[in-house]
Scaffold this motif. Structure first.
Motif, PDB file in Angstrom:
ATOM      1  N   ILE A  12      23.169  25.811  50.783  1.00  0.00           N
ATOM      2  CA  ILE A  12      22.266  24.658  50.867  1.00  0.00           C
ATOM      3  C   ILE A  12      20.880  25.208  51.125  1.00  0.00           C
ATOM      4  O   ILE A  12      20.606  25.788  52.177  1.00  0.00           O
ATOM      5  N   ALA A  13      20.016  25.054  50.127  1.00  0.00           N
ATOM      6  CA  ALA A  13      18.644  25.550  50.197  1.00  0.00           C
ATOM      7  C   ALA A  13      17.722  24.387  50.524  1.00  0.00           C
ATOM      8  O   ALA A  13      17.599  23.457  49.737  1.00  0.00           O
ATOM      9  N   GLY A  14      17.113  24.434  51.688  1.00  0.00           N
ATOM     10  CA  GLY A  14      16.239  23.357  52.129  1.00  0.00           C
ATOM     11  C   GLY A  14      16.920  22.518  53.194  1.00  0.00           C
ATOM     12  O   GLY A  14      18.110  22.671  53.467  1.00  0.00           O
ATOM     13  N   ILE A  15      16.159  21.641  53.782  1.00  0.00           N
ATOM     14  CA  ILE A  15      16.654  20.805  54.870  1.00  0.00           C
ATOM     15  C   ILE A  15      17.016  19.432  54.316  1.00  0.00           C
ATOM     16  O   ILE A  15      16.158  18.733  53.785  1.00  0.00           O
ATOM     17  N   PRO A  39      11.574  27.561  51.838  1.00  0.00           N
ATOM     18  CA  PRO A  39      11.033  28.577  50.930  1.00  0.00           C
ATOM     19  C   PRO A  39      12.050  29.606  50.465  1.00  0.00           C
ATOM     20  O   PRO A  39      11.767  30.419  49.613  1.00  0.00           O
ATOM     21  N   GLY A  40      13.229  29.575  50.995  1.00  0.00           N
ATOM     22  CA  GLY A  40      14.268  30.504  50.581  1.00  0.00           C
ATOM     23  C   GLY A  40      14.808  31.267  51.767  1.00  0.00           C
ATOM     24  O   GLY A  40      14.314  31.141  52.883  1.00  0.00           O
ATOM     25  N   ASP A  54      17.840  33.989  44.552  1.00  0.00           N
ATOM     26  CA  ASP A  54      17.268  33.000  43.633  1.00  0.00           C
ATOM     27  C   ASP A  54      17.539  31.557  44.041  1.00  0.00           C
ATOM     28  O   ASP A  54      17.226  30.643  43.285  1.00  0.00           O
ATOM     29  N   LYS A  55      18.111  31.359  45.191  1.00  0.00           N
ATOM     30  CA  LYS A  55      18.446  30.000  45.631  1.00  0.00           C
ATOM     31  C   LYS A  55      17.274  29.414  46.409  1.00  0.00           C
ATOM     32  O   LYS A  55      16.821  29.974  47.391  1.00  0.00           O
TER      33      LYS A  55
END
Length: 92
Positions: A12-15, A39-40, A54-55
């Motif tokens: 899970i990338a981001g909140i 931002p990663g 790359d996520k």
């Protein structure tokens, strides 16, 4: 578990509380996951898990990546789509 059905990696990338709640609500034993901010992944996390490089989120919207054997499905922003992907192959 490996004999009974598919085994997934979840990123899970981001909140996003809905994506996290979907994962936490299911607590699927066949899924291992990691979450990180927008931002990663940090340099330390990328060093431990190079496939995370790359996520990212997309335009400030969190994305969930469901992967199997190093290949990821299309990233999902909706919790219902994430739930379907996490349960795929386990609905007997």
């Amino acid at each position: 578990l490996l004999a009974a059905g598919p085994y997934y990696e979840l990123v899970i990338a981001g909140i996003d509380s809905k994506l996290a709640a979907t994962w936490n609500g299911l607590l699927p034993a066949w899924t291992v996951g990691v979450r990180f901010a927008a931002p990663g992944p940090s340099a330390e996390l990328r060093q431990l898990l190079p496939t995370l490089a790359d996520k990212r989120d997309r335009d400030g919207r969190a994305l969930a990546y469901v992967c199997q054997h190093g290949a990821c499905l299309r990233p999902q922003a909706e919790s219902s789509a994430l739930e379907s992907e996490l349960l795929a192959g386990w609905l007997h």
